[in-house]
Design an enzyme around this catalytic site. Structure first.
Site, mmCIF file in Angstrom:
data_model
loop_
_atom_site.group_PDB
_atom_site.id
_atom_site.type_symbol
_atom_site.label_atom_id
_atom_site.label_comp_id
_atom_site.label_asym_id
_atom_site.label_seq_id
_atom_site.Cartn_x
_atom_site.Cartn_y
_atom_site.Cartn_z
ATOM 1 C CE LYS A 13 -2.021 -1.136 3.851
ATOM 2 N NZ LYS A 13 -1.318 -2.415 4.064
ATOM 3 N NE ARG B 116 -4.090 -0.972 10.005
ATOM 4 C CZ ARG B 116 -3.039 -0.491 9.352
ATOM 5 N NH1 ARG B 116 -3.055 0.707 8.856
ATOM 6 N NH2 ARG B 116 -1.976 -1.241 9.188
ATOM 7 N NE ARG C 276 7.340 -2.623 6.157
ATOM 8 C CZ ARG C 276 6.006 -2.487 6.273
ATOM 9 N NH1 ARG C 276 5.301 -1.924 5.309
ATOM 10 N NH2 ARG C 276 5.405 -2.924 7.364
ATOM 11 N NE ARG D 299 6.597 -0.463 10.081
ATOM 12 C CZ ARG D 299 5.417 -0.444 9.457
ATOM 13 N NH1 ARG D 299 5.330 0.084 8.243
ATOM 14 N NH2 ARG D 299 4.339 -0.945 10.020
ATOM 15 N NE ARG E 241 2.012 -4.810 11.341
ATOM 16 C CZ ARG E 241 3.077 -4.790 10.547
ATOM 17 N NH1 ARG E 241 4.168 -5.439 10.867
ATOM 18 N NH2 ARG E 241 3.031 -4.118 9.425
HETATM 19 P P1 ADP Z 1 1.470 -1.580 7.377
HETATM 20 O O1 ADP Z 1 2.237 -0.734 6.402
HETATM 21 O O2 ADP Z 1 2.209 -2.804 7.745
HETATM 22 O O3 ADP Z 1 0.076 -1.882 6.923
HETATM 23 P P2 ADP Z 1 1.062 0.829 8.923
HETATM 24 O O4 ADP Z 1 2.311 1.607 8.769
HETATM 25 O O5 ADP Z 1 -0.100 1.219 8.100
HETATM 26 O O6 ADP Z 1 1.389 -0.726 8.715
HETATM 27 O O7 ADP Z 1 0.608 0.813 10.447
HETATM 28 C C1 ADP Z 1 1.489 0.501 11.488
HETATM 29 C C2 ADP Z 1 0.709 0.467 12.802
HETATM 30 O O8 ADP Z 1 0.165 1.777 13.075
HETATM 31 C C3 ADP Z 1 -0.494 -0.460 12.823
HETATM 32 O O9 ADP Z 1 -0.140 -1.798 13.145
HETATM 33 C C4 ADP Z 1 -1.355 0.181 13.914
HETATM 34 O O10 ADP Z 1 -0.854 -0.116 15.212
HETATM 35 C C5 ADP Z 1 -1.124 1.669 13.658
HETATM 36 N N1 ADP Z 1 -2.129 2.201 12.716
HETATM 37 C C6 ADP Z 1 -1.911 2.680 11.476
HETATM 38 N N2 ADP Z 1 -3.048 3.084 10.888
HETATM 39 C C7 ADP Z 1 -4.044 2.831 11.793
HETATM 40 C C8 ADP Z 1 -5.456 3.003 11.797
HETATM 41 N N3 ADP Z 1 -6.102 3.508 10.725
HETATM 42 N N4 ADP Z 1 -6.140 2.642 12.904
HETATM 43 C C9 ADP Z 1 -5.509 2.159 13.979
HETATM 44 N N5 ADP Z 1 -4.185 1.945 14.044
HETATM 45 C C10 ADP Z 1 -3.441 2.286 12.963
HETATM 46 P P1 ADP Z 2 2.272 -1.855 3.159
HETATM 47 O O1 ADP Z 2 2.265 -0.343 3.166
HETATM 48 O O2 ADP Z 2 1.044 -2.439 2.535
HETATM 49 O O3 ADP Z 2 2.543 -2.432 4.502
HETATM 50 P P2 ADP Z 2 4.832 -1.590 1.730
HETATM 51 O O4 ADP Z 2 4.533 -0.691 0.598
HETATM 52 O O5 ADP Z 2 5.590 -1.026 2.880
HETATM 53 O O6 ADP Z 2 3.477 -2.337 2.224
HETATM 54 O O7 ADP Z 2 5.606 -2.864 1.132
HETATM 55 C C1 ADP Z 2 6.073 -3.917 1.976
HETATM 56 C C2 ADP Z 2 7.438 -4.386 1.482
HETATM 57 O O8 ADP Z 2 7.266 -5.082 0.244
HETATM 58 C C3 ADP Z 2 8.431 -3.267 1.198
HETATM 59 O O9 ADP Z 2 9.721 -3.739 1.534
HETATM 60 C C4 ADP Z 2 8.310 -3.032 -0.308
HETATM 61 O O10 ADP Z 2 9.539 -2.579 -0.876
HETATM 62 C C5 ADP Z 2 7.973 -4.417 -0.823
HETATM 63 N N1 ADP Z 2 7.036 -4.417 -1.953
HETATM 64 C C6 ADP Z 2 5.978 -3.596 -2.162
HETATM 65 N N2 ADP Z 2 5.306 -3.934 -3.291
HETATM 66 C C7 ADP Z 2 5.957 -5.025 -3.802
HETATM 67 C C8 ADP Z 2 5.756 -5.849 -4.975
HETATM 68 N N3 ADP Z 2 4.727 -5.629 -5.822
HETATM 69 N N4 ADP Z 2 6.617 -6.871 -5.172
HETATM 70 C C9 ADP Z 2 7.644 -7.105 -4.303
HETATM 71 N N5 ADP Z 2 7.877 -6.360 -3.200
HETATM 72 C C10 ADP Z 2 7.059 -5.326 -2.941
#
Ligand code: ADP
Ligand code: ADP
Ligand code: ZN
Length: 227
Positions: A13, A88, A127, A160, A171
């Site tokens: 995302k 979420r 990541r 992270r 998660r």
């Molecule tokens: P990911 O990229 O793995 O989906 P995020 O960076 O979006 O993770 O979120 C990291 C953490 O921040 C989540 O596990 C949660 O604890 C918190 N968080 C982020 N967005 C939200 C939301 N919309 N509602 C509640 N908690 C959130």
């Molecule tokens: P999210 O915000 O959904 O948690 P991220 O954008 O942070 O996901 O991506 C998670 C990890 O996967 C990062 O290390 C990113 O570089 C990698 N990644 C993202 N999209 C792809 C893809 N299409 N193929 C392979 N790796 C990816």
């Protein structure tokens, strides 16, 4: 352009939101990034959010919704945004409708990026993020030219805390229990666009843009004609 990106942790995302933000000239708004920034500055919000983030739980809705309402009310987002990590759960999805109604704005689409558990676990475990500019890489799938250094700004790349295996499991559980119903919420409103997130980064970006064009969320004149 007002988009919401949905999908499990690690599906891509943030990666896609950054690219779509550049493409459409609108800010990438990530609640996870907002919490991580607050945490690195040790603000009261950051300290409170950390408890939940470290446990892989959602930060409480009142805190998160207040933050998003404030962010979406700023002038910089009046022409649009790519929202990543919010909503979420269903309470947040309804709150977003209220916020947008108050602003006289509406979503163009909710993009659901789909991939299997094995894929997202591999993406999360490799990541790496820049401490200085927040850019995201992957040790295998999107490696920086010099290991541990951000190619954009020279900052240090780190893993992270919540990408550790135990937290990842929680998660993913929270995603299935609380976030997955949000996909159905947008389907019922006719806003859902689903794309295959198993493909490589460029291919996913292209399929999102094509899907938005098909759904008429993107005017042909806005596109740069490369697809
Ligand atoms: P990911 O990229 O793995 O989906 P995020 O960076 O979006 O993770 O979120 C990291 C953490 O921040 C989540 O596990 C949660 O604890 C918190 N968080 C982020 N967005 C939200 C939301 N919309 N509602 C509640 N908690 C959130
Ligand atoms: P999210 O915000 O959904 O948690 P991220 O954008 O942070 O996901 O991506 C998670 C990890 O996967 C990062 O290390 C990113 O570089 C990698 N990644 C993202 N999209 C792809 C893809 N299409 N193929 C392979 N790796 C990816
Ligand atoms: Zn950097």
């Amino acid at each position: 352009m007002r988009l919401v990106l949905l999908g499990p942790p690690g599906v891509g995302k943030g990666t896609q939101a950054a690219r779509l933000g550049l493409r459409f000239g609108v800010p990438h708004v990530s609640t996870g990034e907002m919490f991580r920034e607050a945490l690195s500055q040790k603000t009261p919000l950051g300290m409170e959010a950390q408890k939940y983030m470290d446990a892989g739980k959602l930060v409480p809705d009142d805190i998160t919704i207040g933050l998003v309402r404030e962010r979406l009310s700023r002038p910089g987002v009046s022409s649009g945004f790519i929202l990543d990590g919010f909503p979420r759960n269903l309470v947040q999805a309804r709150a977003l409708e209220d916020v947008l109604r108050d602003l006289g704005a509406a979503l163009d689409a909710a993009v659901s990026i789909e991939a299997g558990t094995e894929t997202v676990v591999r993406r999360l475990s490799g990541r790496r993020q820049c401490r200085r500019c927040g850019a995201v890489y992957h040790v295998e799938f999107n490696p920086p030219s010099e290991p541990g250094r951000c190619p954009k700004c020279g900052g240090e790349l780190y893993q992270r805390d919540d990408d550790r295996e135990e937290t990842v499991r929680e998660r993913l559980r929270v995603y299935m229990a609380e976030t997955e119903p949000v996909i159905e919420f947008y389907r019922q409103r006719g806003l859902l666009v689903s794309v295959d997130g198993e493909r490589d980064i460029d291919e996913v970006t292209q399929s999102i843009i094509s899907a938005l064009k098909e759904g008429n969320a993107v005017e042909e004149s806005v596109s740069d004609g490369d697809s």
